[in-house]
Design an enzyme around this catalytic site. Structure first.
Site: not given
Ligand code: PMP
Length: 320
Positions: A160
């Site tokens: 991230k």
């Molecule tokens: N993939 C990406 C590229 C993201 O930015 C996110 C959002 N955080 C997710 C998947 C989903 O992650 P989460 O369920 O932890 O929000």
């Protein structure tokens, strides 16, 4: 994602300050080179309980702290401290609606040069009112993006990292320009990875299928939550494996999941109908279970939530 401009405070440089003081200079390392790590967390307002519930907040901050290590950012707070700063920000704003929380840790020195040695770090948290990120009243029309997911050996998607979201922005923007709601991005090997900011699930012959953690995905917490709900509440098996592009065109159901999109069914991929073309039964059951848990309407999953303990209107009035 638009900010409504109602945030009055932010956590910045170690304390909660008025939002207008949470500013950085244009030479900031993180702004120039994308050397930051961020998170997205949701808070759901429950009007019956008169409280705001942060969904999987501690888990998000644990991931945040792990990811900051990847790019040598030092965050001098524990996950529990970050949850508490977040709850305090929510209480200070008196938000009585759904919110989105954006933690950000970044290389904060104002200097030229990409080396991260000797560069200072800072951590910020902003909370803003937030509704749905995608249209939840209908299934989404998505495309397979012409952009590939950045490789784990280039910019690891699981971290991230702010700079990596250029990849997401290119894919999402292309999809919107071409009349779609969202993009599905393939990895460097041509397998399905995820959407621009969400994980993906397919239903094939009653089994949930989702790309594996080695397929260039961010290991989403909503993905984990969906797998648990599918297994424990619906008795549906889930397989994590590489997914071929053509499986998207033959799946019975497809949905996205993530903090932003929540659980969002897809009804077409590259103009091909998914299943019947209507939202499928497994997707819609998972979506409604997810919202029940998130809105603190299912006590079985209360450990996923942090109540911010919003001061009640009555308590506020009597304190005046
Ligand atoms: N993939 C990406 C590229 C993201 O930015 C996110 C959002 N955080 C997710 C998947 C989903 O992650 P989460 O369920 O932890 O929000």
């Amino acid at each position: 994602m638009t900010s409504t401009g109602t945030q009055k405070y932010a956590f910045f440089q170690g304390k909660i300050v008025p939002y207008e003081l949470a500013k950085v200079g244009v030479l900031t390392h993180g702004l120039n080179y994308g050397t930051g790590v961020f998170e997205g967390i949701r808070g759901y307002w429950n009007p019956d309980k008169e409280d705001l519930f942060l969904l999987l907040a501690r888990e998000h901050y644990v991931r945040f702290l792990k990811n900051t290590r990847m790019i040598f950012i030092d965050v001098p707070y524990t996950a529990d401290e970050l949850v508490e700063y977040t709850a305090e920000l929510c209480r200070m704003h008196r938000f009585r609606e759904d919110v989105y929380i954006r933690p950000l840790a970044y290389k904060s020195s104002e200097s030229i040069g990409v080396s991260m040695q000797g560069i200072a770090d800072d951590t910020a948290i902003v909370v803003t009112p937030f509704g749905n990120y995608v249209d939840m009243d209908r299934g989404l029309a998505v495309c397979v993006s012409s952009w590939k997911r950045s490789d784990d050996n280039a910019i690891p998607g699981r971290a991230k990292i702010t700079g990596n979201y250029v990849n997401s922005a290119l894919a999402k923007n292309e999809a919107i320009l071409n009349g779609y709601d969202e993009a599905i991005v393939l990895n460097q090997l041509g397998y399905v990875s995820e959407a621009s900011a969400a994980n993906i699930f397919l239903v094939r012959d009653g089994v949930l299928v989702t790309p594996s953690v080695a397929d260039g995905i961010l290991e989403g917490y909503t993905r984990n939550a969906v797998m648990m709900l599918a297994r424990d509440e619906l008795g549906v098996r889930c397989v994590e494996r590489s997914v071929g592009r053509s499986e998207l065109y033959t799946a019975d159901e497809i949905f996205l999941c993530g903090t932003g999109v929540q659980v969002a069914p897809i009804t077409s991929v590259d103009r091909r109908r998914v299943g019947t073309g209507e939202v499928g039964p497994i997707s819609s059951s998972l979506q409604s279970m997810y919202f029940d848990v998130a809105r603190a309407r299912n006590p079985k999953y209360s450990s996923w939530l942090t109540p911010v303990q919003m001061p009640s209107r009555v308590a506020e009035a009597s304190a005046m």
